[in-house]
Write a protein that holds these residues in place. Structure first.
Motif, PDB file in Angstrom:
ATOM      1  N   SER A 187       0.856  -1.190   0.000  1.00  0.00           N
ATOM      2  CA  SER A 187       0.000   0.000   0.000  1.00  0.00           C
ATOM      3  C   SER A 187       0.892   1.239   0.000  1.00  0.00           C
ATOM      4  O   SER A 187       2.111   1.150   0.215  1.00  0.00           O
ATOM      5  CB  SER A 187      -0.886   0.014   1.255  1.00  0.00           C
ATOM      6  N   LEU A 188       0.296   2.412  -0.231  1.00  0.00           N
ATOM      7  CA  LEU A 188       1.060   3.654  -0.252  1.00  0.00           C
ATOM      8  C   LEU A 188       1.728   3.899   1.104  1.00  0.00           C
ATOM      9  O   LEU A 188       2.884   4.331   1.168  1.00  0.00           O
ATOM     10  CB  LEU A 188       0.145   4.830  -0.621  1.00  0.00           C
ATOM     11  N   LYS A 189       1.030   3.608   2.192  1.00  0.00           N
ATOM     12  CA  LYS A 189       1.594   3.835   3.533  1.00  0.00           C
ATOM     13  C   LYS A 189       2.781   2.891   3.773  1.00  0.00           C
ATOM     14  O   LYS A 189       3.802   3.301   4.346  1.00  0.00           O
ATOM     15  CB  LYS A 189       0.509   3.603   4.591  1.00  0.00           C
ATOM     16  N   GLU A 190       2.652   1.665   3.326  1.00  0.00           N
ATOM     17  CA  GLU A 190       3.750   0.705   3.491  1.00  0.00           C
ATOM     18  C   GLU A 190       4.964   1.135   2.674  1.00  0.00           C
ATOM     19  O   GLU A 190       6.108   1.027   3.135  1.00  0.00           O
ATOM     20  CB  GLU A 190       3.279  -0.691   3.084  1.00  0.00           C
ATOM     21  N   ILE A 191       4.715   1.636   1.472  1.00  0.00           N
ATOM     22  CA  ILE A 191       5.805   2.167   0.645  1.00  0.00           C
ATOM     23  C   ILE A 191       6.488   3.329   1.354  1.00  0.00           C
ATOM     24  O   ILE A 191       7.723   3.417   1.401  1.00  0.00           O
ATOM     25  CB  ILE A 191       5.273   2.618  -0.733  1.00  0.00           C
ATOM     26  N   MET A 210       7.345   1.737  16.288  1.00  0.00           N
ATOM     27  CA  MET A 210       6.240   1.874  15.338  1.00  0.00           C
ATOM     28  C   MET A 210       5.772   3.319  15.241  1.00  0.00           C
ATOM     29  O   MET A 210       5.442   3.804  14.150  1.00  0.00           O
ATOM     30  CB  MET A 210       5.086   0.963  15.752  1.00  0.00           C
ATOM     31  N   ASP A 211       5.734   4.020  16.353  1.00  0.00           N
ATOM     32  CA  ASP A 211       5.264   5.404  16.353  1.00  0.00           C
ATOM     33  C   ASP A 211       6.162   6.291  15.495  1.00  0.00           C
ATOM     34  O   ASP A 211       5.681   7.101  14.692  1.00  0.00           O
ATOM     35  CB  ASP A 211       5.163   5.948  17.779  1.00  0.00           C
ATOM     36  N   LEU A 212       7.476   6.127  15.640  1.00  0.00           N
ATOM     37  CA  LEU A 212       8.407   6.934  14.852  1.00  0.00           C
ATOM     38  C   LEU A 212       8.334   6.549  13.374  1.00  0.00           C
ATOM     39  O   LEU A 212       8.429   7.405  12.496  1.00  0.00           O
ATOM     40  CB  LEU A 212       9.836   6.735  15.362  1.00  0.00           C
ATOM     41  N   SER A 213       8.161   5.269  13.118  1.00  0.00           N
ATOM     42  CA  SER A 213       8.073   4.794  11.744  1.00  0.00           C
ATOM     43  C   SER A 213       6.839   5.365  11.044  1.00  0.00           C
ATOM     44  O   SER A 213       6.913   5.806   9.896  1.00  0.00           O
ATOM     45  CB  SER A 213       8.023   3.264  11.712  1.00  0.00           C
ATOM     46  N   LEU A 214       5.714   5.370  11.734  1.00  0.00           N
ATOM     47  CA  LEU A 214       4.485   5.916  11.159  1.00  0.00           C
ATOM     48  C   LEU A 214       4.598   7.427  10.947  1.00  0.00           C
ATOM     49  O   LEU A 214       4.125   7.962   9.934  1.00  0.00           O
ATOM     50  CB  LEU A 214       3.295   5.618  12.072  1.00  0.00           C
ATOM     51  N   SER A 215       5.234   8.078  11.889  1.00  0.00           N
ATOM     52  CA  SER A 215       5.409   9.529  11.776  1.00  0.00           C
ATOM     53  C   SER A 215       6.276   9.876  10.567  1.00  0.00           C
ATOM     54  O   SER A 215       5.958  10.796   9.796  1.00  0.00           O
ATOM     55  CB  SER A 215       6.054  10.071  13.052  1.00  0.00           C
ATOM     56  N   ARG A 216       7.370   9.126  10.407  1.00  0.00           N
ATOM     57  CA  ARG A 216       8.260   9.350   9.264  1.00  0.00           C
ATOM     58  C   ARG A 216       7.521   9.050   7.953  1.00  0.00           C
ATOM     59  O   ARG A 216       7.630   9.797   6.977  1.00  0.00           O
ATOM     60  CB  ARG A 216       9.496   8.459   9.403  1.00  0.00           C
ATOM     61  N   ALA A 217       6.718   7.989   7.933  1.00  0.00           N
ATOM     62  CA  ALA A 217       5.955   7.629   6.733  1.00  0.00           C
ATOM     63  C   ALA A 217       4.957   8.729   6.379  1.00  0.00           C
ATOM     64  O   ALA A 217       4.753   9.043   5.190  1.00  0.00           O
ATOM     65  CB  ALA A 217       5.232   6.310   6.958  1.00  0.00           C
ATOM     66  N   ASN A 218       4.347   9.330   7.389  1.00  0.00           N
ATOM     67  CA  ASN A 218       3.383  10.412   7.128  1.00  0.00           C
ATOM     68  C   ASN A 218       4.077  11.632   6.515  1.00  0.00           C
ATOM     69  O   ASN A 218       3.475  12.360   5.712  1.00  0.00           O
ATOM     70  CB  ASN A 218       2.673  10.803   8.416  1.00  0.00           C
ATOM     71  N   GLN A 219       5.337  11.850   6.896  1.00  0.00           N
ATOM     72  CA  GLN A 219       6.110  12.929   6.286  1.00  0.00           C
ATOM     73  C   GLN A 219       6.312  12.665   4.794  1.00  0.00           C
ATOM     74  O   GLN A 219       6.223  13.578   3.966  1.00  0.00           O
ATOM     75  CB  GLN A 219       7.464  13.076   6.979  1.00  0.00           C
ATOM     76  N   VAL A 220       6.596  11.403   4.461  1.00  0.00           N
ATOM     77  CA  VAL A 220       6.777  11.024   3.056  1.00  0.00           C
ATOM     78  C   VAL A 220       5.477  11.229   2.281  1.00  0.00           C
ATOM     79  O   VAL A 220       5.466  11.806   1.194  1.00  0.00           O
ATOM     80  CB  VAL A 220       7.244   9.555   2.945  1.00  0.00           C
ATOM     81  N   VAL A 221       4.374  10.771   2.861  1.00  0.00           N
ATOM     82  CA  VAL A 221       3.070  10.912   2.222  1.00  0.00           C
ATOM     83  C   VAL A 221       2.714  12.393   2.044  1.00  0.00           C
ATOM     84  O   VAL A 221       2.210  12.800   0.991  1.00  0.00           O
ATOM     85  CB  VAL A 221       1.976  10.195   3.043  1.00  0.00           C
ATOM     86  N   THR A 236      -5.283  11.136   2.469  1.00  0.00           N
ATOM     87  CA  THR A 236      -6.070  10.881   3.680  1.00  0.00           C
ATOM     88  C   THR A 236      -6.049   9.399   4.052  1.00  0.00           C
ATOM     89  O   THR A 236      -5.847   9.033   5.211  1.00  0.00           O
ATOM     90  CB  THR A 236      -7.525  11.336   3.476  1.00  0.00           C
ATOM     91  N   LYS A 237      -6.259   8.544   3.065  1.00  0.00           N
ATOM     92  CA  LYS A 237      -6.285   7.102   3.314  1.00  0.00           C
ATOM     93  C   LYS A 237      -4.941   6.612   3.847  1.00  0.00           C
ATOM     94  O   LYS A 237      -4.877   5.842   4.822  1.00  0.00           O
ATOM     95  CB  LYS A 237      -6.639   6.362   2.026  1.00  0.00           C
ATOM     96  N   ALA A 238      -3.849   7.081   3.222  1.00  0.00           N
ATOM     97  CA  ALA A 238      -2.515   6.644   3.636  1.00  0.00           C
ATOM     98  C   ALA A 238      -2.171   7.148   5.028  1.00  0.00           C
ATOM     99  O   ALA A 238      -1.563   6.425   5.836  1.00  0.00           O
ATOM    100  CB  ALA A 238      -1.473   7.125   2.630  1.00  0.00           C
ATOM    101  N   THR A 239      -2.553   8.367   5.330  1.00  0.00           N
ATOM    102  CA  THR A 239      -2.244   8.947   6.640  1.00  0.00           C
ATOM    103  C   THR A 239      -2.926   8.174   7.762  1.00  0.00           C
ATOM    104  O   THR A 239      -2.351   7.979   8.845  1.00  0.00           O
ATOM    105  CB  THR A 239      -2.681  10.426   6.685  1.00  0.00           C
ATOM    106  N   LEU A 240      -4.130   7.723   7.525  1.00  0.00           N
ATOM    107  CA  LEU A 240      -4.891   7.008   8.561  1.00  0.00           C
ATOM    108  C   LEU A 240      -4.520   5.523   8.668  1.00  0.00           C
ATOM    109  O   LEU A 240      -4.841   4.884   9.673  1.00  0.00           O
ATOM    110  CB  LEU A 240      -6.391   7.141   8.266  1.00  0.00           C
ATOM    111  N   GLU A 241      -3.880   4.984   7.654  1.00  0.00           N
ATOM    112  CA  GLU A 241      -3.578   3.537   7.648  1.00  0.00           C
ATOM    113  C   GLU A 241      -2.536   3.175   8.707  1.00  0.00           C
ATOM    114  O   GLU A 241      -1.573   3.923   8.935  1.00  0.00           O
ATOM    115  CB  GLU A 241      -3.083   3.113   6.263  1.00  0.00           C
ATOM    116  N   HIS A 242      -2.742   2.023   9.313  1.00  0.00           N
ATOM    117  CA  HIS A 242      -1.789   1.491  10.306  1.00  0.00           C
ATOM    118  C   HIS A 242      -1.448   0.057   9.884  1.00  0.00           C
ATOM    119  O   HIS A 242      -2.098  -0.894  10.311  1.00  0.00           O
ATOM    120  CB  HIS A 242      -2.414   1.501  11.703  1.00  0.00           C
TER     121      HIS A 242
END
Length: 641
Positions: A187-191, A210-221, A236-242
């Motif tokens: 998915s886009l969030k996983e990428i 996991m928290d830092l990883s998700l935060s960094r991924a949201n920066q990419v998105v 929106t979809k990628a930002t909310l995905e876990h």
């Protein structure tokens, strides 16, 4: 003036040397990137394409060509790390000036302006240390690389080389490791999570932070959305995905005894097996591998229970080998009760005496030389004297009795030692020994103890010899590795060796005798409802080794138990009591997994059948019924099938 000129010449000479040295170093480092040839992980698969294990040295890396990298993955990297990647020549001058201003303000190197090409150089041949010399080398190398490689080639090297944390090198490795997905299924969030990792792999490792990883991924998105490369709904979809993240071992070794044997067998041919990026396809079926391990433990726990709580069972162990009859494919290979406690592979490395399980090979010679299953042999006690040492040997039956004259079938059904020894004597030691050597047996004794299996052999090797019975006279060498594919796509296929030992009709006579062993003899504990089973138990002197070598029309299962130090096991343990139940457990579960399996043995052409005393007896022109049986048939009236 002359003095000044000398100094200038020396300075000029030093500068030339420095340039030559720098060029040589750059040329060497550039070659590593241009002619990119990294250490790659070798993967071992079962017969169904399921991964058994990863083999690697230091870096776990699975290679992915540029054509197989999804466009979204490339967009995410370029958007985050180097938006003008496809425009510059390796160095982003504008970004350098921005970073330089920040560095001057801070009076130290605080921000880089590395392009993707520079990051590749830094990760491949340079250190991460922030020094002026390193930055100059990095810039020169980046220009050199851009002059030699296309943008696509640079991206391919980047995605395959950089570290993504958790022991994963290369994005394909990381995708499979963290998400159990191929790149095209992310998915886009996983990428975004993967693309964000190389900046700080340890800090952004999702299995730890996991928290830092998700935060960094949201920066990419967010970056991709800001520059208009994704839509608002995608953002929106990628930002909310876990995403679900897996935390697994790098090797993922699901069958360690199998993996060890694969390495051992292929190492002479592939010295770089742990770094060459091979794909190794085996004959193993992982479901049956797990079932074999479970079944081996069934027999083991039975022995533990019978031995009692105070017994020392530290040396007790076992092995099981499952082979497909016609192909020789090794479907399961378990070399011990617990690999974590002992990696010694008893299925391939131990040489144990087969005991009475060897008797069918002698009886087959008798059948091939004109004996019938109803031929009678003496089951009587004798004392043998060694002419050289004057030592005496008085063998006994397990029951400590003797029957006088007994048929071949009854002798093998009840595993009569004395009858077998006398049969070997009647056949002629020299003749039998010569034929068994021709069949492939090694290190066999040149005396009558051969009748009781007094030589060493591994369960895997033994399975090859046993295959001659269910294969109607054709011995098929067991094969574990089916094919090997190199990193360049070349494939080498391995085929089993075969050897015809006897005819189908003669082999069937032995199959029928071994069916009786299971039906009413020493192998009764191996009976499985709804399918014909044939086999032979084996128990050596003082219960040192116990075996059950059994087979159905489709598969063969050899089970062995014993103490690793070759001391006697608990009194009363036999092949029928200890090993046969393990076979029964395996075969019962096998039928549940494969209800389509063949249930009955076919009767080959040339086999005849008649009723003798109400029992169907088989014979051939080579092994006709004894005259006494024929006379009884004439008197009673025999039914011909």
């Amino acid at each position: 003036m002359k003095y000044i000129m000398s100094i200038l010449m020396m300075v000029l000479f030093a500068v030339v040397l420095a340039i030559i040295f720098l060029y040589a170093q750059i040329r060497f480092d550039a070659h590593k990137i241009i002619e990119y040839n990294p250490k790659l992980t070798t993967q071992i698969y079962d017969r169904n394409g399921e991964l058994i294990a990863n083999l690697f040295e230091e870096e776990h890396r699975l290679y992915v060509p540029y054509e197989e990298i999804p466009a979204r993955v490339i967009e995410a990297l370029v958007a985050t790390e180097d938006t003008s990647f496809f425009e510059h020549g390796g160095i982003n001058i504008e970004a350098i000036f921005r970073a330089l201003i920040k560095d001057i303000k801070a009076m130290k190197l605080v921000e880089g302006a590395s392009t993707i090409t520079q990051q590749l150089v830094k990760n491949t041949v340079l250190t991460r240390q922030k020094t002026l010399t390193r930055k100059i080398n990095e810039a020169v190398l980046a220009y050199t690389i851009e002059a030699e490689l296309s943008k696509e080639e640079i991206l391919e090297r980047y995605f395959n080389h950089v570290y993504f944390g958790h022991g994963y090198y290369g994005i394909k490795t990381a995708a499979l490791g963290y998400f159990n997905k191929s790149l095209d299924r992310l998915s886009l969030k996983e990428i975004a999570m993967l693309v964000g990792l190389p900046k700080a792999p340890s800090s952004y490792d999702p299995t730890r932070h996991m928290d830092l990883s998700l935060s960094r991924a949201n920066q990419v998105v967010n970056r991709m959305y800001t520059i208009g490369w994704i839509s608002e709904s995608e953002y929106t979809k990628a930002t909310l995905e876990h995403p679900v993240v897996y935390d697994e071992t790098l090797t993922r070794n699901k069958a360690p005894y199998v993996v060890d044997e694969v390495i051992k067998s292929l190492l002479p041919e592939y010295e770089d097996i742990k770094r060459g990026g091979y794909q190794i396809y085996t004959s193993i079926d992982l479901k049956l591998q797990h079932l074999a391990h479970e079944s081996l433990n069934v027999g083991y726990q039975g022995m533990v229970s019978r031995a009692g709580k105070n017994a020392n069972l530290s040396e007790l162990n076992g092995a099981m080998v499952v082979v497909e009859n016609t192909t020789g494919n090794v479907l399961a290979l378990v070399g011990g009760i617990d690999y974590a406690k002992s990696s010694f592979n008893r299925a391939t490395q131990s040489k144990r005496q087969p005991g009475s399980s060897f008797k069918p090979f002698l009886y087959q010679k008798a059948l091939d030389w004109g004996y019938s299953p109803l031929s009678e042999i003496p089951d009587i006690s004798r004392t043998y004297v060694n002419s050289e040492t004057d030592e005496t040997w008085t063998p006994k039956n397990y029951e400590n009795n003797f029957e006088g004259l007994i048929t071949l079938k009854e002798a093998i059904v009840h595993s009569r030692n004395l009858a077998t020894i006398n049969l070997l004597s009647l056949l002629g030691m020299d003749s039998v020994h010569k034929e068994l050597k021709k069949d492939g047996f090694k290190n066999i004794a040149m005396d009558l103890t051969l009748a009781l299996g007094s030589f060493g052999i591994s369960p895997l090797e033994y399975s090859g010899f046993y295959s001659m019975f269910p294969n109607y006279g054709v011995k098929v060498e067991p094969i574990l590795v089916k094919s090997v594919i190199t990193r360049t796509g070349e494939e080498k296929v391995y085929l089993p060796k075969t050897q015809t030992i006897t005819s189908a009709k003669q082999s069937f006579l032995m199959i029928d005798m071994l069916k009786e062993v299971v039906k009413r003899g020493t192998g009764r504990n191996a009976q499985v409802s709804g399918i014909e089973i044939a086999g032979k138990t084996g128990t050596t002197n003082s219960n040192v080794d116990v075996w059950f070598c059994g087979f159905s029309p489709d598969i063969e299962v050899l089970t062995w138990y014993g103490n690793d130090n070759n001391t006697p096991m608990h009194k009363g343990e036999t092949g029928g009591r200890a090993a046969a139940p393990a076979f029964k457990h395996f075969m019962g579960k096998y039928l549940e997994l494969h209800p389509e399996t063949t249930r009955t043995f076919k009767i080959p052409e040339g086999v005849n059948a008649r009723k003798v005393d109400g029992t169907t007896e088989y014979f051939t022109d080579v092994s006709p019924l004894p005259k006494s049986s024929v006379r009884e048939l004439k008197e009673e009236g025999g039914l011909i099938f």
